[in-house]
Design a protein around this motif. Structure first.
Motif, PDB file in Angstrom:
ATOM      1  N   CYS A  28      21.272  25.921  28.139  1.00  0.00           N
ATOM      2  CA  CYS A  28      20.770  27.240  28.516  1.00  0.00           C
ATOM      3  C   CYS A  28      21.064  28.237  27.406  1.00  0.00           C
ATOM      4  O   CYS A  28      21.542  27.874  26.336  1.00  0.00           O
ATOM      5  N   SER A  29      20.802  29.480  27.664  1.00  0.00           N
ATOM      6  CA  SER A  29      21.017  30.538  26.693  1.00  0.00           C
ATOM      7  C   SER A  29      21.989  31.566  27.265  1.00  0.00           C
ATOM      8  O   SER A  29      21.907  31.908  28.446  1.00  0.00           O
ATOM      9  N   ASN A  30      22.890  32.036  26.439  1.00  0.00           N
ATOM     10  CA  ASN A  30      23.808  33.084  26.868  1.00  0.00           C
ATOM     11  C   ASN A  30      23.052  34.382  27.155  1.00  0.00           C
ATOM     12  O   ASN A  30      23.409  35.129  28.052  1.00  0.00           O
ATOM     13  N   SER A  57      22.368  33.958  47.571  1.00  0.00           N
ATOM     14  CA  SER A  57      22.007  35.279  48.097  1.00  0.00           C
ATOM     15  C   SER A  57      21.477  36.242  47.036  1.00  0.00           C
ATOM     16  O   SER A  57      21.078  37.358  47.370  1.00  0.00           O
ATOM     17  N   ALA A  58      21.438  35.823  45.782  1.00  0.00           N
ATOM     18  CA  ALA A  58      20.945  36.711  44.717  1.00  0.00           C
ATOM     19  C   ALA A  58      19.489  37.085  44.972  1.00  0.00           C
ATOM     20  O   ALA A  58      18.680  36.241  45.356  1.00  0.00           O
ATOM     21  N   VAL A  59      19.170  38.341  44.745  1.00  0.00           N
ATOM     22  CA  VAL A  59      17.836  38.839  45.034  1.00  0.00           C
ATOM     23  C   VAL A  59      16.903  38.708  43.832  1.00  0.00           C
ATOM     24  O   VAL A  59      15.814  38.151  43.939  1.00  0.00           O
ATOM     25  N   GLU A  60      17.319  39.212  42.685  1.00  0.00           N
ATOM     26  CA  GLU A  60      16.458  39.173  41.500  1.00  0.00           C
ATOM     27  C   GLU A  60      16.485  37.781  40.885  1.00  0.00           C
ATOM     28  O   GLU A  60      17.544  37.242  40.588  1.00  0.00           O
ATOM     29  N   ARG A  61      15.298  37.215  40.691  1.00  0.00           N
ATOM     30  CA  ARG A  61      15.177  35.861  40.144  1.00  0.00           C
ATOM     31  C   ARG A  61      13.955  35.786  39.229  1.00  0.00           C
ATOM     32  O   ARG A  61      12.981  36.498  39.436  1.00  0.00           O
ATOM     33  N   LEU A  62      14.041  34.904  38.269  1.00  0.00           N
ATOM     34  CA  LEU A  62      12.925  34.629  37.368  1.00  0.00           C
ATOM     35  C   LEU A  62      12.830  33.131  37.124  1.00  0.00           C
ATOM     36  O   LEU A  62      13.806  32.404  37.293  1.00  0.00           O
ATOM     37  N   HIS A  63      11.666  32.690  36.678  1.00  0.00           N
ATOM     38  CA  HIS A  63      11.497  31.314  36.221  1.00  0.00           C
ATOM     39  C   HIS A  63      12.503  31.110  35.078  1.00  0.00           C
ATOM     40  O   HIS A  63      12.711  32.017  34.267  1.00  0.00           O
ATOM     41  N   PRO A  64      13.142  29.935  34.988  1.00  0.00           N
ATOM     42  CA  PRO A  64      14.119  29.714  33.911  1.00  0.00           C
ATOM     43  C   PRO A  64      13.575  30.012  32.511  1.00  0.00           C
ATOM     44  O   PRO A  64      14.286  30.530  31.663  1.00  0.00           O
ATOM     45  N   GLY A  65      12.315  29.707  32.280  1.00  0.00           N
ATOM     46  CA  GLY A  65      11.707  29.962  30.978  1.00  0.00           C
ATOM     47  C   GLY A  65      11.593  31.438  30.647  1.00  0.00           C
ATOM     48  O   GLY A  65      11.501  31.819  29.477  1.00  0.00           O
ATOM     49  N   GLU A  66      11.581  32.277  31.658  1.00  0.00           N
ATOM     50  CA  GLU A  66      11.566  33.725  31.454  1.00  0.00           C
ATOM     51  C   GLU A  66      12.985  34.296  31.416  1.00  0.00           C
ATOM     52  O   GLU A  66      13.239  35.278  30.728  1.00  0.00           O
ATOM     53  N   MET A  67      13.891  33.696  32.196  1.00  0.00           N
ATOM     54  CA  MET A  67      15.250  34.220  32.297  1.00  0.00           C
ATOM     55  C   MET A  67      16.016  34.067  30.986  1.00  0.00           C
ATOM     56  O   MET A  67      16.629  35.008  30.507  1.00  0.00           O
ATOM     57  N   TYR A  68      15.989  32.872  30.404  1.00  0.00           N
ATOM     58  CA  TYR A  68      16.735  32.623  29.180  1.00  0.00           C
ATOM     59  C   TYR A  68      15.955  33.155  27.990  1.00  0.00           C
ATOM     60  O   TYR A  68      14.797  32.798  27.796  1.00  0.00           O
ATOM     61  N   THR A  69      16.592  33.995  27.185  1.00  0.00           N
ATOM     62  CA  THR A  69      15.872  34.673  26.107  1.00  0.00           C
ATOM     63  C   THR A  69      16.406  34.357  24.711  1.00  0.00           C
ATOM     64  O   THR A  69      15.991  34.979  23.750  1.00  0.00           O
ATOM     65  N   GLY A  70      17.301  33.412  24.594  1.00  0.00           N
ATOM     66  CA  GLY A  70      17.850  33.056  23.277  1.00  0.00           C
ATOM     67  C   GLY A  70      16.793  32.452  22.374  1.00  0.00           C
ATOM     68  O   GLY A  70      15.879  31.762  22.821  1.00  0.00           O
ATOM     69  N   MET A  90      20.548  22.368  30.966  1.00  0.00           N
ATOM     70  CA  MET A  90      21.942  22.259  31.371  1.00  0.00           C
ATOM     71  C   MET A  90      22.502  23.683  31.409  1.00  0.00           C
ATOM     72  O   MET A  90      22.639  24.336  30.388  1.00  0.00           O
ATOM     73  N   SER A  91      22.775  24.136  32.618  1.00  0.00           N
ATOM     74  CA  SER A  91      23.226  25.508  32.843  1.00  0.00           C
ATOM     75  C   SER A  91      24.684  25.517  33.303  1.00  0.00           C
ATOM     76  O   SER A  91      25.037  24.824  34.252  1.00  0.00           O
ATOM     77  N   ALA A  92      25.501  26.307  32.635  1.00  0.00           N
ATOM     78  CA  ALA A  92      26.917  26.409  33.019  1.00  0.00           C
ATOM     79  C   ALA A  92      27.071  26.985  34.419  1.00  0.00           C
ATOM     80  O   ALA A  92      28.009  26.655  35.132  1.00  0.00           O
ATOM     81  N   GLY A  93      26.154  27.819  34.831  1.00  0.00           N
ATOM     82  CA  GLY A  93      26.266  28.459  36.137  1.00  0.00           C
ATOM     83  C   GLY A  93      25.494  27.785  37.252  1.00  0.00           C
ATOM     84  O   GLY A  93      25.786  27.994  38.428  1.00  0.00           O
ATOM     85  N   LEU A  94      24.504  26.965  36.897  1.00  0.00           N
ATOM     86  CA  LEU A  94      23.623  26.397  37.915  1.00  0.00           C
ATOM     87  C   LEU A  94      23.538  24.880  37.910  1.00  0.00           C
ATOM     88  O   LEU A  94      22.933  24.298  38.796  1.00  0.00           O
ATOM     89  N   GLY A  95      24.091  24.232  36.925  1.00  0.00           N
ATOM     90  CA  GLY A  95      23.997  22.781  36.830  1.00  0.00           C
ATOM     91  C   GLY A  95      22.783  22.383  36.017  1.00  0.00           C
ATOM     92  O   GLY A  95      22.367  23.087  35.107  1.00  0.00           O
ATOM     93  N   VAL A  96      22.179  21.251  36.331  1.00  0.00           N
ATOM     94  CA  VAL A  96      20.975  20.792  35.646  1.00  0.00           C
ATOM     95  C   VAL A  96      19.777  21.309  36.431  1.00  0.00           C
ATOM     96  O   VAL A  96      19.646  21.039  37.625  1.00  0.00           O
ATOM     97  N   ILE A  97      18.918  22.063  35.757  1.00  0.00           N
ATOM     98  CA  ILE A  97      17.762  22.656  36.443  1.00  0.00           C
ATOM     99  C   ILE A  97      16.466  22.299  35.721  1.00  0.00           C
ATOM    100  O   ILE A  97      16.444  22.128  34.510  1.00  0.00           O
TER     101      ILE A  97
END
Length: 120
Positions: A28-30, A57-70, A90-97
Motif C-alpha cells: 500500500c501507500s503511506n 464503522s468508518a463513513v468516508e471510503r474510496l476505491h483502493p486505487g483512489e485512496m492510495y496516492t503514492g 498488502m495493507s498494514a491496516g486492512l490486510g490483503v485487499i
C-alpha cells in the motif's frame, strides 16, 4: 462486510481463487487521498478488535486505487491493470485487499508494518 484480523490478512470483496488472471501483490501507500478518522490512527494501546470495529464503522471510503496516492503505488497499479492482471494490495491496516474493478471501498487509516507496535 466481514473484515478479518489484519494480522492474518483478509480477502476483502473478491473471490481469490475464481480467476485465471495473474495475481500481483503490491504494498500500500503511506500517502492517502483522505485523512483518517481519529479512531483509525493506530496507537500501541489500541487492540485489533477496536481497530476492526473502527474499520467497519468508518463513513468516508474510496476505491483502493483512489485512496492510495503514492507515486510508486500509482505506477505499479497502472502497469498491472493496463496489462490485464489482477491487483492485490498488502495493507498494514486492512490486510490483503483486492484493488481491481469492483473492489470494496476502504477507509483511510494510519498504520504501518513495524516490530515496535506502530500497526495492527
Amino acid at each position: 462486510m466481514n473484515y478479518l484480523s489484519p494480522k492474518i490478512g483478509s480477502l476483502i470483496g473478491h473471490q481469490w481463487f475464481w480467476s485465471d488472471k495473474l495475481k500481483i501483490l503490491i504494498n500500500c501507500s503511506n500517502t492517502k487521498k483522505l485523512d483518517p478518522e481519529d479512531s483509525l490512527i493506530w496507537s500501541p494501546d489500541q487492540n485489533v478488535a477496536d481497530w476492526e470495529r473502527s474499520i467497519a464503522s468508518a463513513v468516508e471510503r474510496l476505491h483502493p486505487g483512489e485512496m492510495y496516492t503514492g507515486r510508486a503505488f500509482n505506477s505499479q497499479q497502472k502497469i498491472i491493470l493496463d496489462n490485464g492482471h489482477e491487483l492485490w494490495i498488502m495493507s498494514a491496516g486492512l490486510g490483503v485487499i483486492f484493488g481491481g474493478e469492483g473492489a470494496t471501498e476502504i477507509p483511510s487509516y494510519e498504520a504501518t508494518f513495524s516490530p515496535t507496535g506502530e500497526g495492527p
